[in-house]
Design an enzyme around this catalytic site. Structure first.
Site, mmCIF file in Angstrom:
data_model
loop_
_atom_site.group_PDB
_atom_site.id
_atom_site.type_symbol
_atom_site.label_atom_id
_atom_site.label_comp_id
_atom_site.label_asym_id
_atom_site.label_seq_id
_atom_site.Cartn_x
_atom_site.Cartn_y
_atom_site.Cartn_z
ATOM 1 N N CYS A 334 46.662 43.953 5.281
ATOM 2 C CA CYS A 334 47.365 44.046 4.000
ATOM 3 C C CYS A 334 46.406 44.495 2.890
ATOM 4 O O CYS A 334 45.729 45.504 3.024
ATOM 5 C CB CYS A 334 48.043 42.719 3.690
ATOM 6 S SG CYS A 334 49.236 42.774 2.336
ATOM 7 N N ILE A 335 46.331 43.749 1.779
ATOM 8 C CA ILE A 335 45.456 44.136 0.683
ATOM 9 C C ILE A 335 43.989 44.111 1.113
ATOM 10 O O ILE A 335 43.154 44.849 0.571
ATOM 11 C CB ILE A 335 45.679 43.229 -0.544
ATOM 12 C CG1 ILE A 335 44.935 43.764 -1.776
ATOM 13 C CG2 ILE A 335 45.271 41.800 -0.265
ATOM 14 C CD1 ILE A 335 45.218 42.979 -3.040
#
Length: 616
Positions: A334-335
Protein backbone atom coordinates in the site's frame (compact mmCIF):
# COMPACT_ATOMS: atom_id res chain seq x y z
CA UNK A 1 -52.32 -8.41 31.12
CA UNK A 2 -49.49 -8.34 28.64
CA UNK A 3 -49.96 -9.71 25.15
CA UNK A 4 -47.62 -12.62 24.41
CA UNK A 5 -45.88 -14.30 21.50
CA UNK A 6 -46.13 -18.03 20.85
CA UNK A 7 -42.94 -18.45 22.88
CA UNK A 8 -44.41 -16.58 25.83
CA UNK A 9 -42.47 -13.33 25.34
CA UNK A 10 -44.27 -10.08 26.06
CA UNK A 11 -45.14 -7.80 23.17
CA UNK A 12 -46.09 -4.99 25.54
CA UNK A 13 -44.90 -4.04 29.00
CA UNK A 14 -46.85 -3.13 32.09
CA UNK A 15 -46.82 0.63 32.85
CA UNK A 16 -44.31 0.46 35.72
CA UNK A 17 -41.85 -1.61 33.71
CA UNK A 18 -42.21 0.63 30.68
CA UNK A 19 -41.62 3.75 32.81
CA UNK A 20 -38.46 2.20 34.22
CA UNK A 21 -37.12 1.38 30.74
CA UNK A 22 -37.94 4.86 29.45
CA UNK A 23 -36.26 6.44 32.48
CA UNK A 24 -33.05 4.48 31.92
CA UNK A 25 -33.14 5.25 28.22
CA UNK A 26 -33.60 8.95 28.97
CA UNK A 27 -30.52 8.97 31.22
CA UNK A 28 -28.45 7.34 28.49
CA UNK A 29 -29.73 9.79 25.88
CA UNK A 30 -28.71 12.65 28.19
CA UNK A 31 -25.15 11.29 28.28
CA UNK A 32 -25.24 10.90 24.52
CA UNK A 33 -26.30 14.53 23.98
CA UNK A 34 -23.53 15.71 26.32
CA UNK A 35 -20.98 13.74 24.30
CA UNK A 36 -22.24 15.17 21.03
CA UNK A 37 -22.23 18.75 22.37
CA UNK A 38 -18.69 18.47 23.75
CA UNK A 39 -17.40 17.12 20.44
CA UNK A 40 -19.13 19.80 18.39
CA UNK A 41 -17.65 22.60 20.51
CA UNK A 42 -14.22 22.05 18.98
CA UNK A 43 -15.50 21.99 15.40
CA UNK A 44 -16.76 25.53 14.92
CA UNK A 45 -14.96 25.96 11.61
CA UNK A 46 -16.73 23.86 8.94
CA UNK A 47 -13.77 24.32 6.58
CA UNK A 48 -11.79 21.91 8.79
CA UNK A 49 -13.55 19.02 7.11
CA UNK A 50 -12.91 16.66 4.23
CA UNK A 51 -16.60 17.09 3.41
CA UNK A 52 -16.39 20.84 2.74
CA UNK A 53 -16.95 20.61 -1.03
CA UNK A 54 -20.11 18.49 -0.94
CA UNK A 55 -22.52 21.39 -1.40
CA UNK A 56 -20.51 22.62 -4.39
CA UNK A 57 -20.86 19.28 -6.19
CA UNK A 58 -24.58 19.07 -5.46
CA UNK A 59 -25.00 22.66 -6.65
CA UNK A 60 -23.41 21.68 -9.96
CA UNK A 61 -25.82 18.76 -10.24
CA UNK A 62 -28.78 21.07 -9.54
CA UNK A 63 -27.59 23.41 -12.29
CA UNK A 64 -27.47 20.54 -14.77
CA UNK A 65 -30.94 19.37 -13.74
CA UNK A 66 -32.24 22.90 -14.32
CA UNK A 67 -30.84 22.75 -17.84
CA UNK A 68 -32.35 19.32 -18.50
CA UNK A 69 -35.29 18.73 -16.09
CA UNK A 70 -36.53 15.76 -18.15
CA UNK A 71 -34.05 13.55 -16.27
CA UNK A 72 -35.96 14.17 -13.04
CA UNK A 73 -39.38 14.06 -14.68
CA UNK A 74 -38.78 10.70 -16.37
CA UNK A 75 -37.43 9.17 -13.19
CA UNK A 76 -40.36 10.49 -11.16
CA UNK A 77 -42.79 8.95 -13.65
CA UNK A 78 -41.00 5.60 -13.44
CA UNK A 79 -41.05 5.73 -9.64
CA UNK A 80 -44.76 6.66 -9.64
CA UNK A 81 -45.64 3.72 -11.91
CA UNK A 82 -43.63 1.31 -9.76
CA UNK A 83 -45.29 2.59 -6.58
CA UNK A 84 -48.75 2.11 -8.06
CA UNK A 85 -47.78 -1.47 -8.95
CA UNK A 86 -46.50 -2.00 -5.40
CA UNK A 87 -49.77 -0.71 -3.89
CA UNK A 88 -51.76 -2.98 -6.19
CA UNK A 89 -49.64 -5.95 -5.18
CA UNK A 90 -50.10 -5.11 -1.49
CA UNK A 91 -53.88 -5.06 -1.95
CA UNK A 92 -53.80 -8.40 -3.77
CA UNK A 93 -51.70 -9.88 -0.97
CA UNK A 94 -54.27 -8.76 1.60
CA UNK A 95 -56.87 -10.62 -0.46
CA UNK A 96 -54.77 -13.78 -0.22
CA UNK A 97 -53.12 -13.73 -3.64
CA UNK A 98 -49.47 -14.59 -4.29
CA UNK A 99 -47.66 -11.88 -6.25
CA UNK A 100 -44.16 -11.40 -7.57
CA UNK A 101 -42.16 -8.55 -6.02
CA UNK A 102 -41.86 -5.30 -7.96
CA UNK A 103 -38.20 -5.06 -6.91
CA UNK A 104 -35.81 -7.29 -4.97
CA UNK A 105 -32.57 -6.59 -3.10
CA UNK A 106 -29.28 -7.29 -4.82
CA UNK A 107 -27.87 -10.76 -4.12
CA UNK A 108 -25.07 -9.35 -1.98
CA UNK A 109 -27.37 -7.04 0.02
CA UNK A 110 -27.40 -8.55 3.51
CA UNK A 111 -29.70 -5.95 5.08
CA UNK A 112 -32.89 -7.81 4.24
CA UNK A 113 -32.01 -11.43 4.96
CA UNK A 114 -34.44 -11.85 7.85
CA UNK A 115 -37.41 -13.96 6.74
CA UNK A 116 -39.99 -11.34 7.79
CA UNK A 117 -38.79 -8.97 5.07
CA UNK A 118 -40.47 -11.42 2.68
CA UNK A 119 -43.09 -13.24 4.74
CA UNK A 120 -44.59 -10.23 6.53
CA UNK A 121 -46.56 -8.14 4.04
CA UNK A 122 -45.96 -4.89 5.97
CA UNK A 123 -42.20 -5.27 6.12
CA UNK A 124 -42.14 -6.49 2.52
CA UNK A 125 -43.97 -3.31 1.49
CA UNK A 126 -41.56 -1.12 3.49
CA UNK A 127 -38.56 -2.89 1.97
CA UNK A 128 -39.78 -2.60 -1.62
CA UNK A 129 -40.79 1.07 -1.16
CA UNK A 130 -37.28 1.82 0.05
CA UNK A 131 -35.64 -0.11 -2.79
CA UNK A 132 -37.75 1.73 -5.37
CA UNK A 133 -36.80 5.08 -3.86
CA UNK A 134 -33.12 4.04 -3.81
CA UNK A 135 -33.18 2.96 -7.43
CA UNK A 136 -34.83 6.19 -8.47
CA UNK A 137 -32.27 8.32 -6.62
CA UNK A 138 -29.32 6.42 -8.06
CA UNK A 139 -30.72 6.57 -11.58
CA UNK A 140 -31.25 10.32 -11.35
CA UNK A 141 -27.69 10.90 -10.16
CA UNK A 142 -26.20 8.62 -12.80
CA UNK A 143 -28.24 10.08 -15.67
CA UNK A 144 -27.47 13.76 -15.05
CA UNK A 145 -25.16 14.96 -17.83
CA UNK A 146 -22.54 17.69 -17.84
CA UNK A 147 -20.81 16.87 -14.51
CA UNK A 148 -17.07 16.50 -14.19
CA UNK A 149 -15.81 13.06 -13.18
CA UNK A 150 -14.99 14.31 -9.68
CA UNK A 151 -18.37 16.03 -9.21
CA UNK A 152 -20.21 12.95 -10.41
CA UNK A 153 -18.17 10.70 -8.12
CA UNK A 154 -18.78 13.04 -5.17
CA UNK A 155 -22.53 13.31 -5.77
CA UNK A 156 -22.79 9.56 -6.28
CA UNK A 157 -20.86 8.85 -3.07
CA UNK A 158 -22.88 11.18 -0.83
CA UNK A 159 -26.17 10.20 -2.41
CA UNK A 160 -25.26 6.61 -1.59
CA UNK A 161 -24.43 7.58 1.99
CA UNK A 162 -27.81 9.27 2.38
CA UNK A 163 -29.77 6.46 0.75
CA UNK A 164 -28.10 3.74 2.78
CA UNK A 165 -28.48 5.76 6.00
CA UNK A 166 -32.25 5.90 5.35
CA UNK A 167 -32.58 2.14 5.01
CA UNK A 168 -35.49 0.82 7.13
CA UNK A 169 -33.07 -1.75 8.57
CA UNK A 170 -31.36 1.09 10.46
CA UNK A 171 -34.42 2.01 12.56
CA UNK A 172 -36.04 0.21 15.48
CA UNK A 173 -39.61 0.55 14.27
CA UNK A 174 -38.92 -0.76 10.77
CA UNK A 175 -36.46 -3.57 11.43
CA UNK A 176 -38.33 -6.80 12.27
CA UNK A 177 -35.27 -8.44 13.81
CA UNK A 178 -34.71 -5.47 16.14
CA UNK A 179 -38.38 -5.38 17.06
CA UNK A 180 -38.29 -9.04 18.05
CA UNK A 181 -35.19 -8.44 20.12
CA UNK A 182 -36.81 -5.44 21.85
CA UNK A 183 -39.84 -7.51 22.79
CA UNK A 184 -37.72 -10.44 23.96
CA UNK A 185 -35.44 -8.31 26.15
CA UNK A 186 -38.15 -5.86 27.26
CA UNK A 187 -36.18 -2.99 25.77
CA UNK A 188 -32.88 -3.79 27.45
CA UNK A 189 -31.22 -4.11 24.04
CA UNK A 190 -31.84 -0.38 23.44
CA UNK A 191 -30.47 0.57 26.85
CA UNK A 192 -27.35 -1.52 26.25
CA UNK A 193 -27.05 -0.11 22.75
CA UNK A 194 -27.09 3.47 24.00
CA UNK A 195 -24.47 2.65 26.61
CA UNK A 196 -22.26 1.26 23.85
CA UNK A 197 -22.91 4.32 21.67
CA UNK A 198 -21.80 6.65 24.46
CA UNK A 199 -18.58 4.65 24.89
CA UNK A 200 -17.90 4.63 21.14
CA UNK A 201 -18.37 8.39 20.93
CA UNK A 202 -15.81 8.86 23.68
CA UNK A 203 -13.21 6.98 21.63
CA UNK A 204 -14.12 8.61 18.29
CA UNK A 205 -12.83 11.70 16.51
CA UNK A 206 -14.67 13.74 13.83
CA UNK A 207 -17.13 10.93 13.21
CA UNK A 208 -18.47 7.83 14.91
CA UNK A 209 -16.07 4.89 15.11
CA UNK A 210 -18.43 2.01 15.73
CA UNK A 211 -16.91 -0.86 17.70
CA UNK A 212 -16.31 -3.70 15.24
CA UNK A 213 -14.79 -6.29 17.52
CA UNK A 214 -14.18 -7.11 21.15
CA UNK A 215 -10.84 -5.35 21.60
CA UNK A 216 -10.44 -6.90 25.05
CA UNK A 217 -9.99 -10.30 23.40
CA UNK A 218 -6.67 -9.40 21.78
CA UNK A 219 -3.18 -8.76 23.08
CA UNK A 220 -0.31 -8.10 20.69
CA UNK A 221 2.36 -10.72 20.99
CA UNK A 222 -0.14 -13.17 22.51
CA UNK A 223 -2.87 -13.79 19.91
CA UNK A 224 -1.99 -11.22 17.24
CA UNK A 225 1.52 -10.34 15.97
CA UNK A 226 2.76 -13.63 17.37
CA UNK A 227 5.72 -14.54 15.13
CA UNK A 228 8.79 -14.60 17.43
CA UNK A 229 11.19 -11.73 16.83
CA UNK A 230 13.16 -8.92 18.42
CA UNK A 231 13.42 -5.17 17.93
CA UNK A 232 17.05 -4.57 16.95
CA UNK A 233 16.96 -0.90 15.89
CA UNK A 234 14.80 2.16 16.37
CA UNK A 235 14.64 5.88 15.62
CA UNK A 236 11.95 8.57 15.85
CA UNK A 237 9.79 7.04 13.13
CA UNK A 238 10.20 3.29 13.32
CA UNK A 239 11.36 0.19 15.09
CA UNK A 240 13.04 -2.54 13.05
CA UNK A 241 12.01 -6.08 13.97
CA UNK A 242 14.18 -9.07 13.07
CA UNK A 243 12.36 -12.38 13.22
CA UNK A 244 13.80 -15.54 14.70
CA UNK A 245 14.58 -18.23 12.11
CA UNK A 246 12.69 -21.50 11.89
CA UNK A 247 15.11 -23.18 9.44
CA UNK A 248 18.73 -24.21 9.87
CA UNK A 249 19.81 -22.43 6.67
CA UNK A 250 18.69 -19.08 5.28
CA UNK A 251 19.04 -17.24 2.00
CA UNK A 252 22.10 -15.02 1.98
CA UNK A 253 20.13 -11.92 1.01
CA UNK A 254 17.94 -10.58 3.85
CA UNK A 255 14.34 -9.54 3.26
CA UNK A 256 12.93 -6.18 4.40
CA UNK A 257 9.17 -5.55 4.58
CA UNK A 258 7.95 -1.94 4.33
CA UNK A 259 4.31 -1.90 5.52
CA UNK A 260 1.90 1.07 5.40
CA UNK A 261 1.91 3.51 8.31
CA UNK A 262 -1.87 3.70 8.19
CA UNK A 263 -2.76 1.18 10.91
CA UNK A 264 -0.09 -1.19 12.28
CA UNK A 265 2.36 -3.55 10.58
CA UNK A 266 0.82 -6.71 12.00
CA UNK A 267 -1.78 -7.01 9.25
CA UNK A 268 0.99 -9.18 7.80
CA UNK A 269 1.27 -11.15 11.06
CA UNK A 270 -2.23 -11.49 12.46
CA UNK A 271 -2.04 -15.12 13.54
CA UNK A 272 0.07 -18.16 12.59
CA UNK A 273 -2.49 -19.49 10.11
CA UNK A 274 -2.49 -16.39 7.89
CA UNK A 275 0.82 -14.68 8.69
CA UNK A 276 2.85 -13.69 5.65
CA UNK A 277 5.76 -12.95 8.00
CA UNK A 278 5.71 -16.45 9.47
CA UNK A 279 5.42 -18.03 6.02
CA UNK A 280 8.40 -16.07 4.71
CA UNK A 281 10.50 -17.13 7.71
CA UNK A 282 9.54 -20.74 7.04
CA UNK A 283 10.71 -20.41 3.42
CA UNK A 284 14.21 -19.61 4.66
CA UNK A 285 14.25 -15.82 4.50
CA UNK A 286 15.88 -13.64 7.14
CA UNK A 287 12.91 -11.35 7.63
CA UNK A 288 12.98 -7.78 8.91
CA UNK A 289 9.92 -5.55 9.13
CA UNK A 290 9.45 -1.85 9.85
CA UNK A 291 7.06 -1.07 12.69
CA UNK A 292 6.12 2.58 12.25
CA UNK A 293 5.61 4.90 15.21
CA UNK A 294 2.15 6.13 16.10
CA UNK A 295 2.96 9.87 15.90
CA UNK A 296 1.55 12.69 17.98
CA UNK A 297 1.84 16.49 17.73
CA UNK A 298 5.54 16.56 18.63
CA UNK A 299 6.36 14.78 15.33
CA UNK A 300 4.36 17.29 13.28
CA UNK A 301 7.40 18.27 11.16
CA UNK A 302 8.30 14.73 10.06
CA UNK A 303 8.00 14.75 6.28
CA UNK A 304 7.61 12.18 3.53
CA UNK A 305 11.34 12.65 3.02
CA UNK A 306 11.92 11.74 6.67
CA UNK A 307 9.89 8.59 6.22
CA UNK A 308 12.25 7.59 3.40
CA UNK A 309 15.48 8.49 5.21
CA UNK A 310 14.46 7.15 8.63
CA UNK A 311 12.41 4.29 7.20
CA UNK A 312 13.67 1.96 4.45
CA UNK A 313 17.08 3.65 4.02
CA UNK A 314 17.82 3.55 7.74
CA UNK A 315 16.55 -0.05 7.85
CA UNK A 316 18.88 -1.13 5.03
CA UNK A 317 21.82 0.37 6.91
CA UNK A 318 20.72 -1.39 10.11
CA UNK A 319 20.30 -4.73 8.32
CA UNK A 320 23.88 -4.54 7.13
CA UNK A 321 24.98 -4.15 10.74
CA UNK A 322 22.77 -7.04 11.83
CA UNK A 323 23.72 -9.48 9.06
CA UNK A 324 26.84 -8.14 7.35
CA UNK A 325 24.92 -8.03 4.04
CA UNK A 326 24.81 -4.80 2.03
CA UNK A 327 22.02 -5.97 -0.31
CA UNK A 328 18.38 -6.69 0.53
CA UNK A 329 15.17 -7.77 -1.13
CA UNK A 330 12.18 -5.52 -0.42
CA UNK A 331 8.48 -6.29 0.02
CA UNK A 332 6.14 -3.32 0.39
CA UNK A 333 2.42 -2.82 0.89
CA UNK A 334 0.00 0.00 0.00
CA UNK A 335 1.43 3.41 0.98
CA UNK A 336 4.58 1.56 2.06
CA UNK A 337 4.92 0.61 -1.61
CA UNK A 338 4.52 4.23 -2.70
CA UNK A 339 7.36 5.11 -0.34
CA UNK A 340 9.41 2.16 -1.63
CA UNK A 341 9.03 3.30 -5.24
CA UNK A 342 10.14 6.80 -4.22
CA UNK A 343 13.09 5.30 -2.35
CA UNK A 344 14.16 3.14 -5.30
CA UNK A 345 14.06 6.17 -7.61
CA UNK A 346 16.11 8.13 -5.05
CA UNK A 347 18.64 5.29 -4.84
CA UNK A 348 18.82 5.00 -8.64
CA UNK A 349 19.59 8.71 -8.92
CA UNK A 350 22.41 8.23 -6.39
CA UNK A 351 23.73 5.01 -8.01
CA UNK A 352 22.79 3.06 -4.89
CA UNK A 353 22.22 -0.58 -5.90
CA UNK A 354 21.66 -2.24 -2.54
CA UNK A 355 18.14 -3.43 -3.39
CA UNK A 356 18.30 -6.65 -5.43
CA UNK A 357 14.53 -6.93 -6.00
CA UNK A 358 11.38 -5.14 -4.89
CA UNK A 359 7.80 -6.34 -4.46
CA UNK A 360 4.77 -4.04 -4.43
CA UNK A 361 1.54 -5.30 -2.89
CA UNK A 362 -1.61 -3.28 -3.76
CA UNK A 363 0.43 -0.15 -4.41
CA UNK A 364 -0.46 3.06 -6.23
CA UNK A 365 2.32 4.98 -7.97
CA UNK A 366 0.16 6.66 -10.61
CA UNK A 367 -2.77 8.35 -8.85
CA UNK A 368 -4.76 9.25 -11.96
CA UNK A 369 -7.55 6.98 -10.74
CA UNK A 370 -7.37 6.74 -6.94
CA UNK A 371 -10.75 5.09 -6.59
CA UNK A 372 -13.45 6.33 -4.23
CA UNK A 373 -10.84 7.80 -1.88
CA UNK A 374 -10.63 10.54 -4.49
CA UNK A 375 -14.04 11.74 -3.24
CA UNK A 376 -12.26 13.18 -0.21
CA UNK A 377 -9.40 14.77 -2.15
CA UNK A 378 -9.84 18.00 -4.09
CA UNK A 379 -8.52 21.52 -3.69
CA UNK A 380 -11.39 22.67 -1.51
CA UNK A 381 -11.36 19.73 0.92
CA UNK A 382 -7.57 19.58 0.95
CA UNK A 383 -7.36 23.16 2.16
CA UNK A 384 -9.63 22.18 5.03
CA UNK A 385 -7.47 19.16 5.84
CA UNK A 386 -4.32 21.29 5.71
CA UNK A 387 -5.83 23.84 8.11
CA UNK A 388 -6.66 21.04 10.50
CA UNK A 389 -3.16 19.58 10.19
CA UNK A 390 -1.58 22.98 10.83
CA UNK A 391 -3.78 23.42 13.90
CA UNK A 392 -3.30 19.96 15.45
CA UNK A 393 0.08 18.87 14.09
CA UNK A 394 -1.27 15.49 13.02
CA UNK A 395 -4.23 13.80 11.37
CA UNK A 396 -6.09 11.65 13.87
CA UNK A 397 -6.17 8.08 12.61
CA UNK A 398 -9.67 7.57 14.00
CA UNK A 399 -11.02 10.24 11.64
CA UNK A 400 -9.29 8.56 8.70
CA UNK A 401 -10.65 5.18 9.77
CA UNK A 402 -14.19 6.60 9.81
CA UNK A 403 -13.74 7.96 6.28
CA UNK A 404 -12.35 4.67 4.99
CA UNK A 405 -15.25 2.75 6.54
CA UNK A 406 -17.68 4.94 4.58
CA UNK A 407 -16.25 3.48 1.38
CA UNK A 408 -18.11 0.27 2.35
CA UNK A 409 -20.70 1.78 4.64
CA UNK A 410 -23.20 -1.06 4.79
CA UNK A 411 -20.56 -3.66 5.69
CA UNK A 412 -18.24 -1.52 7.84
CA UNK A 413 -20.64 0.90 9.49
CA UNK A 414 -24.37 0.20 9.38
CA UNK A 415 -24.15 -3.54 10.05
CA UNK A 416 -22.25 -2.81 13.27
CA UNK A 417 -24.55 0.13 14.06
CA UNK A 418 -27.54 -2.24 13.99
CA UNK A 419 -25.78 -5.00 15.90
CA UNK A 420 -24.31 -2.78 18.62
CA UNK A 421 -26.85 0.00 19.15
CA UNK A 422 -30.20 -1.47 18.07
CA UNK A 423 -29.79 -5.13 19.00
CA UNK A 424 -27.63 -4.24 21.99
CA UNK A 425 -25.10 -6.97 21.22
CA UNK A 426 -21.36 -6.84 21.75
CA UNK A 427 -19.29 -7.38 18.61
CA UNK A 428 -17.52 -10.72 18.36
CA UNK A 429 -13.76 -11.14 18.55
CA UNK A 430 -12.21 -10.92 15.07
CA UNK A 431 -8.49 -10.26 14.63
CA UNK A 432 -8.75 -8.52 11.26
CA UNK A 433 -11.30 -6.04 12.61
CA UNK A 434 -9.19 -5.52 15.73
CA UNK A 435 -6.31 -4.49 13.44
CA UNK A 436 -8.68 -2.32 11.41
CA UNK A 437 -9.64 -0.32 14.49
CA UNK A 438 -6.05 -0.05 15.77
CA UNK A 439 -5.49 3.22 13.93
CA UNK A 440 -2.38 5.38 13.67
CA UNK A 441 -1.98 9.12 13.27
CA UNK A 442 -0.29 10.94 10.38
CA UNK A 443 2.31 13.70 10.98
CA UNK A 444 1.16 17.02 9.53
CA UNK A 445 4.13 17.65 7.22
CA UNK A 446 4.15 14.13 5.77
CA UNK A 447 0.41 13.93 5.21
CA UNK A 448 0.14 17.34 3.59
CA UNK A 449 2.91 16.39 1.15
CA UNK A 450 1.40 12.98 0.44
CA UNK A 451 -2.15 14.17 -0.22
CA UNK A 452 -1.16 17.10 -2.40
CA UNK A 453 1.68 15.53 -4.38
CA UNK A 454 0.22 12.07 -4.82
CA UNK A 455 -3.58 12.19 -4.74
CA UNK A 456 -4.27 15.76 -5.86
CA UNK A 457 -1.49 16.60 -8.30
CA UNK A 458 -0.22 13.09 -9.17
CA UNK A 459 3.37 14.30 -9.15
CA UNK A 460 5.11 11.03 -8.32
CA UNK A 461 4.51 9.55 -11.76
CA UNK A 462 5.91 12.68 -13.42
CA UNK A 463 9.72 12.55 -13.89
CA UNK A 464 11.11 15.14 -11.49
CA UNK A 465 7.61 15.88 -10.21
CA UNK A 466 8.81 15.67 -6.62
CA UNK A 467 12.23 15.92 -4.98
CA UNK A 468 13.36 14.12 -1.84
CA UNK A 469 16.48 15.12 0.05
CA UNK A 470 17.44 17.39 -2.85
CA UNK A 471 17.07 14.61 -5.45
CA UNK A 472 14.44 14.73 -8.24
CA UNK A 473 12.43 11.50 -8.26
CA UNK A 474 11.98 9.69 -11.58
CA UNK A 475 10.35 6.25 -11.48
CA UNK A 476 11.50 5.49 -15.00
CA UNK A 477 15.07 5.33 -13.70
CA UNK A 478 14.25 2.29 -11.55
CA UNK A 479 15.97 -0.75 -13.09
CA UNK A 480 15.54 -2.99 -10.05
CA UNK A 481 13.59 -6.18 -10.88
CA UNK A 482 10.10 -5.75 -9.46
CA UNK A 483 7.08 -7.95 -8.71
CA UNK A 484 3.71 -6.18 -8.68
CA UNK A 485 0.77 -7.97 -7.08
CA UNK A 486 -2.62 -6.25 -7.09
CA UNK A 487 -6.11 -7.52 -6.26
CA UNK A 488 -9.04 -7.62 -8.60
CA UNK A 489 -11.67 -6.29 -6.15
CA UNK A 490 -9.48 -3.63 -4.52
CA UNK A 491 -11.44 -0.41 -3.87
CA UNK A 492 -8.47 1.40 -2.29
CA UNK A 493 -5.77 0.73 -4.90
CA UNK A 494 -7.64 -0.29 -8.06
CA UNK A 495 -5.62 -2.83 -9.99
CA UNK A 496 -6.06 -1.00 -13.29
CA UNK A 497 -4.44 2.02 -11.60
CA UNK A 498 -1.58 0.06 -10.01
CA UNK A 499 -0.85 -1.37 -13.46
CA UNK A 500 0.17 2.10 -14.64
CA UNK A 501 2.86 2.15 -11.96
CA UNK A 502 4.24 -1.14 -13.24
CA UNK A 503 4.56 0.38 -16.70
CA UNK A 504 6.69 3.23 -15.35
CA UNK A 505 9.61 1.01 -14.30
CA UNK A 506 12.52 0.38 -16.68
CA UNK A 507 13.79 -2.92 -15.24
CA UNK A 508 12.21 -6.40 -15.39
CA UNK A 509 8.57 -6.28 -14.25
CA UNK A 510 6.29 -9.17 -13.32
CA UNK A 511 2.65 -8.20 -12.79
CA UNK A 512 0.33 -10.57 -10.93
CA UNK A 513 -3.37 -10.08 -10.23
CA UNK A 514 -4.77 -11.82 -7.14
CA UNK A 515 -8.39 -12.55 -6.37
CA UNK A 516 -10.45 -10.77 -3.68
CA UNK A 517 -9.67 -7.33 -2.24
CA UNK A 518 -7.08 -5.03 -0.70
CA UNK A 519 -6.45 -7.20 2.37
CA UNK A 520 -7.86 -10.68 1.73
CA UNK A 521 -6.18 -10.88 -1.67
CA UNK A 522 -2.80 -10.04 -0.16
CA UNK A 523 -3.09 -11.98 3.11
CA UNK A 524 -3.97 -15.27 1.42
CA UNK A 525 -1.98 -18.24 2.79
CA UNK A 526 -1.42 -21.17 0.40
CA UNK A 527 -3.02 -23.84 2.57
CA UNK A 528 -6.42 -22.11 2.30
CA UNK A 529 -6.49 -22.59 -1.49
CA UNK A 530 -8.66 -19.50 -1.89
CA UNK A 531 -9.27 -16.80 -4.52
CA UNK A 532 -6.65 -17.72 -7.12
CA UNK A 533 -4.48 -15.36 -9.19
CA UNK A 534 -3.69 -14.42 -12.79
CA UNK A 535 -0.28 -14.17 -14.49
CA UNK A 536 0.86 -12.95 -17.89
CA UNK A 537 4.53 -12.92 -18.92
CA UNK A 538 3.85 -9.94 -21.18
CA UNK A 539 3.29 -6.46 -19.74
CA UNK A 540 0.64 -5.42 -22.24
CA UNK A 541 -0.12 -1.84 -23.22
CA UNK A 542 -3.37 -1.71 -21.23
CA UNK A 543 -4.71 -3.54 -18.17
CA UNK A 544 -7.56 -5.00 -20.21
CA UNK A 545 -5.13 -6.36 -22.80
CA UNK A 546 -3.01 -7.86 -20.01
CA UNK A 547 -6.04 -9.55 -18.44
CA UNK A 548 -7.25 -10.87 -21.78
CA UNK A 549 -3.96 -12.74 -22.18
CA UNK A 550 -3.60 -13.79 -18.54
CA UNK A 551 -3.70 -17.33 -17.19
CA UNK A 552 -5.74 -18.18 -14.08
CA UNK A 553 -4.12 -20.23 -11.31
CA UNK A 554 -5.71 -21.75 -8.23
CA UNK A 555 -4.74 -20.83 -4.68
CA UNK A 556 -2.37 -18.20 -3.32
CA UNK A 557 0.14 -16.06 -5.17
CA UNK A 558 2.68 -16.48 -2.35
CA UNK A 559 4.42 -19.60 -3.82
CA UNK A 560 4.52 -17.86 -7.22
CA UNK A 561 6.41 -14.99 -5.59
CA UNK A 562 8.81 -17.44 -3.91
CA UNK A 563 9.53 -19.06 -7.29
CA UNK A 564 10.15 -15.65 -8.81
CA UNK A 565 12.46 -14.38 -6.10
CA UNK A 566 14.52 -17.60 -6.09
CA UNK A 567 14.54 -18.55 -9.78
CA UNK A 568 15.81 -15.09 -10.67
CA UNK A 569 18.39 -15.43 -7.89
CA UNK A 570 17.31 -12.23 -6.16
CA UNK A 571 17.39 -14.40 -3.04
CA UNK A 572 20.50 -16.21 -4.34
CA UNK A 573 19.22 -19.75 -3.60
CA UNK A 574 22.63 -21.36 -4.08
CA UNK A 575 24.22 -19.07 -1.51
CA UNK A 576 22.71 -20.25 1.76
CA UNK A 577 24.05 -19.28 5.15
CA UNK A 578 23.47 -20.41 8.71
CA UNK A 579 20.18 -19.05 9.97
CA UNK A 580 20.64 -15.70 11.69
CA UNK A 581 19.50 -15.09 15.26
CA UNK A 582 18.46 -11.55 16.25
CA UNK A 583 21.08 -9.86 18.41
CA UNK A 584 23.99 -12.01 17.19
CA UNK A 585 25.31 -9.33 14.82
CA UNK A 586 26.41 -5.79 15.58
CA UNK A 587 22.85 -4.80 16.55
CA UNK A 588 21.73 -5.88 19.97
CA UNK A 589 18.18 -6.69 21.05
CA UNK A 590 16.22 -3.69 22.33
CA UNK A 591 13.00 -5.49 23.23
CA UNK A 592 10.83 -8.38 22.10
CA UNK A 593 8.50 -8.07 19.10
CA UNK A 594 5.97 -6.64 18.47
CA UNK A 595 7.69 -3.78 20.29
CA UNK A 596 6.56 -0.65 22.09
CA UNK A 597 5.86 1.41 18.95
CA UNK A 598 3.18 -1.04 17.76
CA UNK A 599 1.69 -1.23 21.24
CA UNK A 600 0.89 2.48 21.46
CA UNK A 601 -2.74 3.41 20.89
CA UNK A 602 -3.81 6.86 19.71
CA UNK A 603 -5.17 7.85 23.12
CA UNK A 604 -1.87 6.83 24.76
CA UNK A 605 0.15 8.89 22.27
CA UNK A 606 -1.95 12.00 22.71
CA UNK A 607 -1.91 11.75 26.51
CA UNK A 608 1.88 11.33 26.51
CA UNK A 609 2.43 14.29 24.17
CA UNK A 610 0.07 16.47 26.20
CA UNK A 611 1.83 15.57 29.45
CA UNK A 612 5.22 16.30 27.88
CA UNK A 613 3.97 19.65 26.58
CA UNK A 614 2.73 20.62 30.06
CA UNK A 615 5.99 19.52 31.68
CA UNK A 616 8.06 21.59 29.28
Amino acid sequence: MSEQTKDGNNFFYDPAELADIVGKANNQYQKLIEQLMSRQSGMSDPSLSIFSDVSESFQKMAEQIAVNPMVVYEEQMNLWKSQIQLWQNATRQLLGETVDPVIEPARDDRRFTDAEWVENSLFDFIKQSYLLFSRSMFNMVHNVEGLSDHSRQTVDFYARQYINAMSPSNFVATNPEVLRRTIETKGRNLIQGMEQLVEDLKSSRDGLNVSMTDARAFTMGVNVATTPGEVVYQNDLMQLIQYKPSTEKAFKTPLLIVPPWINKYYILDLRPGNSLVKWLVEQGHTVFIISWVNPGPKLRDKSFENYMLEGPLAAIDAIEQATGEKEVNLISYCIGGTLTASTLAYMAANNDKRVKSATYMATLQDFTDPGEIGVFINESSLKGIEKQLDRDGYLDGRAMSFSFNLLRENDLFWSFFINNYLKGERPTAFDLLYWNTDSTNMPAAMHKFYLRNMYLENNLIKPGGISLNGTPIDLTKIETPVYFVSTIQDHIAKWTATYKGAQAHSGPVKFVLAGSGHIAGVVNPPDKKKYGFWTNDTLAETPDAWFAGAEKHEGSWWPNWQDWVTSNQYADPKAMVAAREPGKGKLKVIEAAPGSYAAKKIVDVLKADAAEAVAS
